[in-house]
Design an enzyme around this catalytic site. Structure first.
Site, PDB file in Angstrom:
ATOM      1  N   LYS A 118     -20.579 -44.639  75.149  1.00 54.60           N
ATOM      2  CA  LYS A 118     -21.421 -43.480  75.499  1.00 54.60           C
ATOM      3  C   LYS A 118     -21.685 -43.466  77.000  1.00 54.60           C
ATOM      4  CE  LYS A 118     -26.063 -43.350  74.655  1.00 54.60           C
ATOM      5  NZ  LYS A 118     -27.265 -43.328  73.833  1.00 54.60           N
ATOM      6  N   ARG A 175     -36.790 -48.949  76.483  1.00 59.78           N
ATOM      7  CA  ARG A 175     -35.477 -48.516  76.991  1.00 59.78           C
ATOM      8  C   ARG A 175     -35.385 -48.541  78.503  1.00 59.78           C
ATOM      9  NH1 ARG A 175     -35.016 -43.134  73.539  1.00 59.78           N
ATOM     10  NH2 ARG A 175     -37.265 -43.409  73.702  1.00 59.78           N
ATOM     11  N   GLN A 176     -36.519 -48.382  79.185  1.00 64.08           N
ATOM     12  CA  GLN A 176     -36.494 -48.443  80.659  1.00 64.08           C
ATOM     13  C   GLN A 176     -36.567 -49.925  81.026  1.00 64.08           C
ATOM     14  OE1 GLN A 176     -36.350 -45.669  82.712  1.00 64.08           O
ATOM     15  NE2 GLN A 176     -36.314 -46.894  84.573  1.00 64.08           N
ATOM     16  N   ASP A 192     -63.161 -33.328  77.489  1.00 65.97           N
ATOM     17  CA  ASP A 192     -62.368 -33.535  78.711  1.00 65.97           C
ATOM     18  C   ASP A 192     -61.128 -34.386  78.466  1.00 65.97           C
ATOM     19  OD1 ASP A 192     -63.453 -36.010  78.270  1.00 65.97           O
ATOM     20  OD2 ASP A 192     -64.595 -36.102  80.136  1.00 65.97           O
ATOM     21  N   GLY A 193     -60.888 -34.758  77.203  1.00 66.07           N
ATOM     22  CA  GLY A 193     -59.670 -35.509  76.887  1.00 66.07           C
ATOM     23  C   GLY A 193     -59.881 -37.004  76.765  1.00 66.07           C
ATOM     24  N   GLU A 194     -61.038 -37.508  77.209  1.00 67.79           N
ATOM     25  CA  GLU A 194     -61.265 -38.948  77.067  1.00 67.79           C
ATOM     26  C   GLU A 194     -61.408 -39.310  75.588  1.00 67.79           C
ATOM     27  OE1 GLU A 194     -64.534 -40.202  79.475  1.00 67.79           O
ATOM     28  OE2 GLU A 194     -63.545 -39.632  81.350  1.00 67.79           O
ATOM     29  N   ASP A 246     -28.078 -46.434  64.160  1.00 68.65           N
ATOM     30  CA  ASP A 246     -28.653 -46.695  65.485  1.00 68.65           C
ATOM     31  C   ASP A 246     -30.097 -47.156  65.312  1.00 68.65           C
ATOM     32  OD1 ASP A 246     -28.663 -46.942  68.219  1.00 68.65           O
ATOM     33  OD2 ASP A 246     -28.353 -44.818  68.649  1.00 68.65           O
ATOM     34  N   ARG A 275     -24.390 -41.490  79.479  1.00 70.88           N
ATOM     35  CA  ARG A 275     -25.534 -40.572  79.498  1.00 70.88           C
ATOM     36  C   ARG A 275     -25.632 -39.923  80.871  1.00 70.88           C
ATOM     37  NH1 ARG A 275     -29.936 -39.370  76.600  1.00 70.88           N
ATOM     38  NH2 ARG A 275     -29.739 -41.016  75.037  1.00 70.88           N
ATOM     39  N   HIS A 299     -31.831 -54.482  75.221  1.00 68.72           N
ATOM     40  CA  HIS A 299     -30.424 -54.315  75.595  1.00 68.72           C
ATOM     41  C   HIS A 299     -30.054 -55.302  76.705  1.00 68.72           C
ATOM     42  CE1 HIS A 299     -26.618 -52.655  76.485  1.00 68.72           C
ATOM     43  NE2 HIS A 299     -26.987 -51.991  77.548  1.00 68.72           N
TER      44      HIS A 299
END
Ligand code: R5P
Length: 302
Positions: free
Chosen positions: A199, A101-102, A44-46, A225, A201, A136
């Site tokens: 830049k 980045r967020q 089931d993905g667990e 970078d 975005r 940043h």
């Protein structure tokens, strides 16, 4: 004896780190040993993770956090369990640190992932070592991951050595303002000229890059970078450089995420060589971080 724990899929990098730890002055501190964490995915993905059943007081977990979502669940499961099994000091060695980045809410209600992931990591680990995190709008790692032992290492001087050997006299170019911190460090380490683009975005794969006002004709240029993800930032810069007459365009990045058709986009834009560190395993890996990480880890342990 301190233990370096790694997941079954990251043993080569962890082995290199272990070798670098063992190669340090053997008289300084106890030798490290490696423990491998086994993982099983249920239908089931667990996930189920299995740690060595008895852990020493000092434990470092090696986990580079590219493709991070499942890895964060692994850490969620294993960090408190490691303490139950004996770990008293628990460090995370994450050469690539995800979700940095967020770093602000770009629209109302948007989660500032950097803050949430950083606070959570700080709540389960005692220390963190990472390389060129994307800081940043915050100046220091501890503002994003509030831990007393939050250590940032930079691969820029190491990448610069590779660049200087392969492209002597190259211009190092940061593709956006955020890259300035790395490109200036690399240029200083290698005695090369540096410049930075602007830049804008517009979307995940839609960026516009404006070159600095320099004569690029006949120059060897290396774009530097912290990471390449879709590769569009680097590709746009490379295409502009080729159009401006650059003789060669190569790329040096710390974190080779290179998702999807990123490399093809770079090639189509006229990029020659790509050099990266082994923070993310990739064919372009040219710089191995183990000695740098070992020095930092030995410092935390002391
Ligand atoms: C952001 O400013 C980073 O430093 C990179 O330039 C960016 O994440 C690269 O993303 P992509 O390869 O998707 O353009």
């Amino acid at each position: 004896m301190p233990m370096l724990l790694c997941m079954d899929d990251e043993q080569p990098a962890a082995q290199r780190l272990l070798a670098a730890l063992q190669a340090r002055n053997p008289a300084a501190g106890e030798p490290w040993r490696l423990g491998v964490i086994e993982r099983h995915r249920f239908p089931d993905g667990e996930l189920r993770v299995r740690l060595p059943p008895a852990l020493p007081p000092a434990v470092a977990v090696y986990r580079s956090l590219h493709q991070p979502n499942e890895k964060l669940v692994e850490l969620l499961l294993l960090a408190p369990a490691a303490r139950e099994l004996g770990a008293q000091r628990l460090w995370l060695v994450a050469p690539y640190l995800a979700y940095m980045r967020q770093d602000m809410a770009f629209s109302p209600g948007e989660v500032v992932s950097q803050r949430q992931v950083g606070r959570w990591l700080a709540s389960v680990f005692d220390g963190l070592i990472t390389v060129d995190p994307h800081l940043h709008r915050v100046a220091t790692l501890v503002e994003a991951v509030p831990l007393a032992q939050a250590q940032v290492l930079s691969a820029a001087p190491l990448l610069a050595q590779t660049v200087a050997a392969r492209r002597p006299g190259a211009l190092l170019l940061g593709p956006d303002e955020e890259s300035e911190q790395w490109v200036r460090q690399a240029a200083a380490a290698a005695g090369l000229q540096a410049a930075v683009c602007r830049k804008v975005r517009h979307g995940d794969r839609d960026v516009q890059v404006q070159l600095p006002p320099l004569d690029m004709r006949g120059r060897a240029v290396v774009i530097v970078d912290d990471m390449a993800s879709t590769g569009r930032t680097v590709a746009q810069a490379a295409a502009a450089l080729r159009a401006a007459g650059a003789a060669s365009v190569d790329v040096a990045v710390t974190h080779a995420l290179f998702v999807g058709d990123a490399l093809a986009a770079l090639r189509a834009a006229g990029v020659g060589e790509v050099w990266s560190t082994d923070s993310v395993p990739h064919a372009s890996n040219a710089v191995f971080l183990a000695p740098l990480l070992a020095r930092a880890l030995a410092g935390l342990e002391a």
